[in-house]
Design a protein around this motif. Structure first.
Motif, PDB file in Angstrom:
ATOM      1  N   HIS A   1     -58.892  18.383  44.607  1.00 21.09           N
ATOM      2  CA  HIS A   1     -57.440  18.225  43.908  1.00 21.09           C
ATOM      3  C   HIS A   1     -57.235  17.011  43.463  1.00 21.09           C
ATOM      4  O   HIS A   1     -57.629  15.848  44.243  1.00 21.09           O
ATOM      5  CB  HIS A   1     -56.480  18.866  44.722  1.00 21.09           C
ATOM      6  N   ASP A   2     -56.330  16.912  42.456  1.00 19.11           N
ATOM      7  CA  ASP A   2     -55.804  15.639  41.980  1.00 19.11           C
ATOM      8  C   ASP A   2     -54.450  15.181  42.687  1.00 19.11           C
ATOM      9  O   ASP A   2     -53.624  15.937  43.404  1.00 19.11           O
ATOM     10  CB  ASP A   2     -55.247  15.532  40.527  1.00 19.11           C
ATOM     11  N   VAL A   3     -54.560  13.635  42.801  1.00 22.66           N
ATOM     12  CA  VAL A   3     -53.358  13.189  43.770  1.00 22.66           C
ATOM     13  C   VAL A   3     -52.698  12.216  42.762  1.00 22.66           C
ATOM     14  O   VAL A   3     -53.424  11.435  42.107  1.00 22.66           O
ATOM     15  CB  VAL A   3     -54.026  12.378  44.889  1.00 22.66           C
TER      16      VAL A   3
ATOM     17  N   ILE B   1     -54.964  22.263  41.498  1.00 18.42           N
ATOM     18  CA  ILE B   1     -53.896  21.583  42.126  1.00 18.42           C
ATOM     19  C   ILE B   1     -53.526  20.220  42.017  1.00 18.42           C
ATOM     20  O   ILE B   1     -54.330  19.552  41.924  1.00 18.42           O
ATOM     21  CB  ILE B   1     -53.608  22.102  43.713  1.00 18.42           C
ATOM     22  N   ILE B   2     -52.373  19.847  41.739  1.00 19.90           N
ATOM     23  CA  ILE B   2     -52.009  18.450  41.579  1.00 19.90           C
ATOM     24  C   ILE B   2     -50.963  18.119  42.586  1.00 19.90           C
ATOM     25  O   ILE B   2     -49.885  18.836  42.695  1.00 19.90           O
ATOM     26  CB  ILE B   2     -51.052  17.943  40.047  1.00 19.90           C
TER      27      ILE B   2
ATOM     28  N   GLY C   1     -61.336  14.777  43.657  1.00 17.98           N
ATOM     29  CA  GLY C   1     -60.261  14.791  42.538  1.00 17.98           C
ATOM     30  C   GLY C   1     -60.010  13.273  42.022  1.00 17.98           C
ATOM     31  O   GLY C   1     -61.192  12.727  42.327  1.00 17.98           O
ATOM     32  N   SER C   2     -59.048  13.239  41.648  1.00 21.26           N
ATOM     33  CA  SER C   2     -58.750  11.798  41.194  1.00 21.26           C
ATOM     34  C   SER C   2     -57.403  11.294  41.480  1.00 21.26           C
ATOM     35  O   SER C   2     -56.327  12.049  42.082  1.00 21.26           O
ATOM     36  CB  SER C   2     -58.514  11.977  39.570  1.00 21.26           C
TER      37      SER C   2
ATOM     38  N   LYS D   1     -50.572  24.478  35.645  1.00 26.66           N
ATOM     39  CA  LYS D   1     -51.139  23.717  36.922  1.00 26.66           C
ATOM     40  C   LYS D   1     -50.283  24.341  37.975  1.00 26.66           C
ATOM     41  O   LYS D   1     -49.334  24.282  37.956  1.00 26.66           O
ATOM     42  CB  LYS D   1     -51.481  22.425  36.990  1.00 26.66           C
ATOM     43  N   LYS D   2     -50.771  24.263  39.190  1.00 22.50           N
ATOM     44  CA  LYS D   2     -49.903  24.246  40.567  1.00 22.50           C
ATOM     45  C   LYS D   2     -49.493  22.869  40.749  1.00 22.50           C
ATOM     46  O   LYS D   2     -50.348  21.910  41.017  1.00 22.50           O
ATOM     47  CB  LYS D   2     -50.631  24.975  41.647  1.00 22.50           C
ATOM     48  N   ILE D   3     -48.074  22.488  40.819  1.00 22.83           N
ATOM     49  CA  ILE D   3     -47.591  21.116  40.957  1.00 22.83           C
ATOM     50  C   ILE D   3     -47.083  21.097  42.850  1.00 22.83           C
ATOM     51  O   ILE D   3     -46.214  22.195  42.837  1.00 22.83           O
ATOM     52  CB  ILE D   3     -46.995  20.719  40.181  1.00 22.83           C
ATOM     53  N   VAL D   4     -47.654  20.384  43.400  1.00 26.42           N
ATOM     54  CA  VAL D   4     -47.175  20.261  44.736  1.00 26.42           C
ATOM     55  C   VAL D   4     -46.744  18.926  45.073  1.00 26.42           C
ATOM     56  O   VAL D   4     -47.439  18.099  45.276  1.00 26.42           O
ATOM     57  CB  VAL D   4     -48.143  20.904  45.777  1.00 26.42           C
ATOM     58  N   LEU D   5     -45.296  18.924  45.667  1.00 18.60           N
ATOM     59  CA  LEU D   5     -44.685  17.635  46.334  1.00 18.60           C
ATOM     60  C   LEU D   5     -45.130  17.714  47.624  1.00 18.60           C
ATOM     61  O   LEU D   5     -44.625  18.734  48.559  1.00 18.60           O
ATOM     62  CB  LEU D   5     -43.258  17.621  45.901  1.00 18.60           C
TER      63      LEU D   5
END
Length: 478
Positions: free
Chosen positions: A47-49, A25-26, A108-109, A148-152
């Motif tokens: 997860h990445d940020v 997830i991003i 994550g990163s 990828k799953k992109i979440v705002l």
């Protein structure tokens, strides 16, 4: 820069994002997330940020304002800088590995992208608004990394609606600090049994020490109880408090309803069993933190103040009373208030002075009594804004209207309490004024859930309005 160079930069940035964002997830963070919790970017585990450049610009514009939120902006900026201090520009864009909490859970990163450099297409929103640029950044990453799953992540409801309308598949509120999903599940501080409590008990062992009798019953009687939880039933006589347990037995201190309703503090007696439980906790010297919740008019402030006066003046358990609350930002519309800190705080603590007048309305000279009590009890009015850095010793602290405080702000206040200090937090979750808080994310809700297993704390929800029949009808029907 000409168009060819711009396109080249865009393609380079896109390729870097494609190569480096490879976690399940991003998460793209909005500015209000870092204002709500400055270290929020560390809360997403493996997860990445991604932090868009617009977020950094908004933090920069906020950090110099004369508001509490400016401190959160500065803390967030410093936290980001500490994480990215040794990274090259290419690494910052690609994503820098976040600190790892333990060996079992990878981290994550964190990446920062220049959302100004993203190309404008027919499907992007206008770049004239900051919210739109952040949404466009999320849409861009969603398009370039379809696997990828992109979440705002944002606390702005309107921004969540705009992002959904613009085509972003996943938009969420920040819930890492949310301990319950529905406010109806919030701990009330007591457990009520249907029927007669003792009719449900198969066997009991009891021991008496002085006036206190403790009963030991099966642990299965209340399997999900917690320390200092009060127990009631429908018989009208039984009332107890959980004082401990093991795998088999539950220890219940027998209080009795009559004994609770006979409590007295500064001439005030409980009007119902809920006030009786609250007064029992307030007058208990072994309880360091008392949390009072409930509707307006349920007696939270009056009981807290009466108990404070009783323990400071009559019993001599504490040296002073410190009354504090947050000052809402709406205060700026009337300009700067003159006088000392106590005089500036007076308009925001009118509930305290109103309660003092109620406690002494039968005196021959109420004004003289108030001045005497203010001096005798050493009552000090302080702003939450100036509590940071202090160490409060041997005092009784009344924190009013704390439903408008975040968990971080409440932590700041609670950690100020030194040896011999008791803290009383009161608030009504139906009266939240903050733009970024709801009943489930309020700091009041947070500490109720966090402290329910702490032996030195007690929570009581004062169920019922006792102010007047007018207030009671309004609470139920408006």
């Amino acid at each position: 820069m000409n168009n060819e160079n711009m396109l080249s930069d865009n393609s380079t940035q896109t390729s870097q994002i494609n190569e480096t964002i490879d976690q399940p997830i991003i998460y793209i963070l909005d500015t209000n997330i870092l204002l709500h919790e400055p270290f929020a970017f560390l809360s997403f585990k493996e997860h990445d940020v991604v932090v868009p450049m617009t977020v950094l610009e908004e933090l920069d514009s906020i950090k110099d304002r004369r508001k509490d939120v400016s401190r959160d902006a500065r803390v967030a900026i410093r936290a980001l800088e500490d994480t990215l201090r040794d990274a090259s520009p290419e690494q910052v864009l690609a994503g820098v590995k976040l600190p790892q909490n333990d060996d079992q859970h990878p981290s994550g990163s964190l990446a920062i992208i220049n959302d100004y450099a993203l190309e404008k297409t027919a499907h992007t929103l206008s770049f004239n608004e900051n919210d739109n640029r952040i949404i466009n950044a999320a849409l861009h990453i969603q398009k370039k990394t379809p696997n990828k799953k992109i979440v705002l992540v944002t606390k702005d409801i309107n921004m969540r609606l705009k992002a959904k309308g613009a085509g972003l598949a996943h938009v969420e509120d920040y819930r890492t600090d949310q301990l319950i999903d529905d406010i109806q599940f919030l701990t009330k501080g007591y457990h009520k049994f249907e029927g007669d409590f003792w009719q449900q008990i198969q066997s009991v062992d009891s021991e008496t020490e002085g006036r206190n009798t403790t009963h030991y019953v099966s642990r299965e009687t209340v399997p999900s109880t917690y320390i200092n939880e009060y127990l009631l039933d429908d018989s009208g006589t039984f009332a107890g408090k959980v004082t401990g347990w093991d795998d088999d037995k539950l220890a219940i201190l027998d209080l009795g309803r009559e004994r609770l309703l006979a409590k007295n503090a500064w001439g005030i007696h409980p009007k119902n069993i809920y006030q009786g439980m609250a007064m029992d906790a307030l007058l208990d010297p072994t309880i360091d933190l008392v949390i009072l919740t409930g509707p307006a008019g349920s007696g939270k402030t009056l009981l807290a103040l009466a108990s404070a006066l009783e323990q400071v003046i009559e019993r001599g358990l504490y040296d002073k009373i410190i009354v504090t609350r947050s000052t809402p930002e709406i205060a700026e519309s009337i300009g700067f208030l003159p006088g000392t800190e106590e005089e500036k705080m007076a308009p925001w603590l009118a509930a305290i002075t109103d309660s003092l007048e109620v406690l002494h309305q039968q005196d021959e000279s109420m004004h003289g009594s108030l001045n005497y009590i203010m001096d005798k009890a050493n009552i000090q009015f302080k702003s939450v804004n100036f509590m940071r850095g202090r160490s409060i010793q041997n005092a009784l602290v009344l924190l009013d209207e704390c439903q408008n405080l975040t968990a971080a702000q409440l932590k700041t206040i609670i950690t100020r309490c030194g040896e011999g200090t008791k803290l009383v937090c009161s608030g009504n979750l139906a009266q939240i004024d903050s733009n970024y808080l709801t009943a489930v994310t309020s700091g009041l809700t947070y500490i109720v859930e966090r402290f329910k297993d702490f032996p030195g704390s007690a929570t009581v929800n004062l169920n019922g309005v006792v102010r007047s029949r007018l207030a009671s009808f309004a609470e139920e029907n408006l």
